[in-house]
Design a protein around this motif. Sequence first.
Motif, PDB file in Angstrom:
ATOM      1  N   ALA A 194      12.579  38.445 -60.981  1.00 45.96           N
ATOM      2  CA  ALA A 194      12.191  37.452 -61.986  1.00 45.96           C
ATOM      3  C   ALA A 194      13.400  37.018 -62.798  1.00 45.96           C
ATOM      4  N   TRP A 195      14.223  37.961 -63.198  1.00 42.73           N
ATOM      5  CA  TRP A 195      15.403  37.621 -63.984  1.00 42.73           C
ATOM      6  C   TRP A 195      16.382  36.809 -63.155  1.00 42.73           C
ATOM      7  N   ASP A 196      16.517  37.190 -61.898  1.00 41.28           N
ATOM      8  CA  ASP A 196      17.436  36.492 -61.019  1.00 41.28           C
ATOM      9  C   ASP A 196      17.019  35.028 -60.852  1.00 41.28           C
ATOM     10  N   LEU A 197      15.707  34.801 -60.820  1.00 42.48           N
ATOM     11  CA  LEU A 197      15.184  33.451 -60.601  1.00 42.48           C
ATOM     12  C   LEU A 197      14.841  32.742 -61.907  1.00 42.48           C
ATOM     13  N   SER A 198      15.082  33.390 -63.036  1.00 42.57           N
ATOM     14  CA  SER A 198      14.675  32.849 -64.346  1.00 42.57           C
ATOM     15  C   SER A 198      13.188  32.522 -64.349  1.00 42.57           C
ATOM     16  N   ARG A 199      12.410  33.443 -63.834  1.00 44.65           N
ATOM     17  CA  ARG A 199      10.960  33.270 -63.828  1.00 44.65           C
ATOM     18  C   ARG A 199      10.307  34.338 -64.696  1.00 44.65           C
TER      19      ARG A 199
END
Lengths: 206, 137
Positions: A194-199
Motif C-alpha cells: 500500500a505504501w509503495d503504491l500510495s494506496r
Amino acid sequence: MSQTSRFTRARQLTSTVLPGRRLDGYADQVTGRLRGSPRPAARECSRSPAAATDPSISGTARSLLRNRAGLPARPPHDPPAPDQAPLDKITAILAVAEPTVDAALELLSVQSRFAKFRPSKVPDIGPVSDISLDALLAEVARRQRMLGQLSVVLSADTALARNPHIRPDTIRVSAAQWALLIRVRHGSRPRDLAWDLSRSVFGTTI
Amino acid sequence: MAAYPRPVRREEKAPVILDEAEALLDPVSDIEGFMLACLVDASTGMVLASRKDQDDISLPTAAAGAADIANVLLQLTGELPVDGLEDVMVTFRRQLYVIRLVNPEPQILLLVILDRDRVNLAMARRETRTFCASVAA
C-alpha cells in the motif's frame, strides 16, 4: 485510556495528525473537523512530460502521468474547486478522506508503530478538504470491526506468499490489480504494498 | 407476561465522510419508492454521502454489502466476455437494490434502495443512469 479519549485529548492540544506519506493534516479543535491536504512529496516523479499531455491517454492515466512528470494541476488530488463537476469534487475529497481515515485507523490502533499525535500550531498546508470528526471515528470503528474479523487470517502485517497452483495465463486483472501483483514478493506485507503504491493500507489489506 | 416499553428509535443521522454532498443525491431521492441512496467507495466500503427516508435500514451494512457485490462482479468481468459492469439489481421481497458504478477509478458506487411496492424498475434504472451521467458531466 480508550482510543476515543486519546483522540479527544489530542484534539484539545490542537494536535497535528500525521497521516503518513500521502497527506498533511490536523484536527481543528475549534470546529472539531479534520482537515487534510495531499502532501507535495507524495506527488511522484519522473516520466515524460510529453506523455502527460498526450490526448490519446485516458483522463485518469494522463492525470497520473502529469503527477509523475511534476506538472501542476492534478484534479483528483487537489481540493475541490467551485466549478468542478460533482464527480471530480467527490474524487478530490476521497483522495484526502481515504488517507486521513487510513492514518486515523493506524493512529487509533492499540499497537500503532507508524503514526502518532504531536502538539502543533495549525500547519500551513494550503487549501484543504475537511471531514467531520464523528464521521471519521464512525468509519475508523467500522474498519476496526472488519479488521478484527479478518485478523484470524490476515492483517496489514501478514507476510504474503504466492499461490503456486494458480495459472497466471488464465487470469485477467485490472491495471490497479496488475500494479499490485507485480510488486508482490515472497514475504511482502499489505502495508508495504500500500505504501509503495500510495494506496490505502486498509483497502489493500481487505 | 410483562409488557416491555418499545425501544425509542434513535433518529440521529449517521455521520458520513462527505456530508455536504447530501444535496447531490436530491435527484435520486425523487425516484418513486425511494428509501435510501448513498455513494460508496468500492475498495473500502466507506460511505461518502447518503440520503435516506427510512431509519430502519443500516447504512454501513447496506453500503458494505453493495461494495462486496460490486467487487465480486467486477472480478467476474475479468473472466467473462461481458465488457464491464454497468449496474446490478438485487430483488428482495419488499425492497429493490440498484447498484451502479459511478466512477471506474477510484471505484465509486451508487446504491439506491427502493420500496418494491411503489417502484417502477425500468424508470428507476433509467433515473439512476441519468443521475450518474449528470454527476460525471
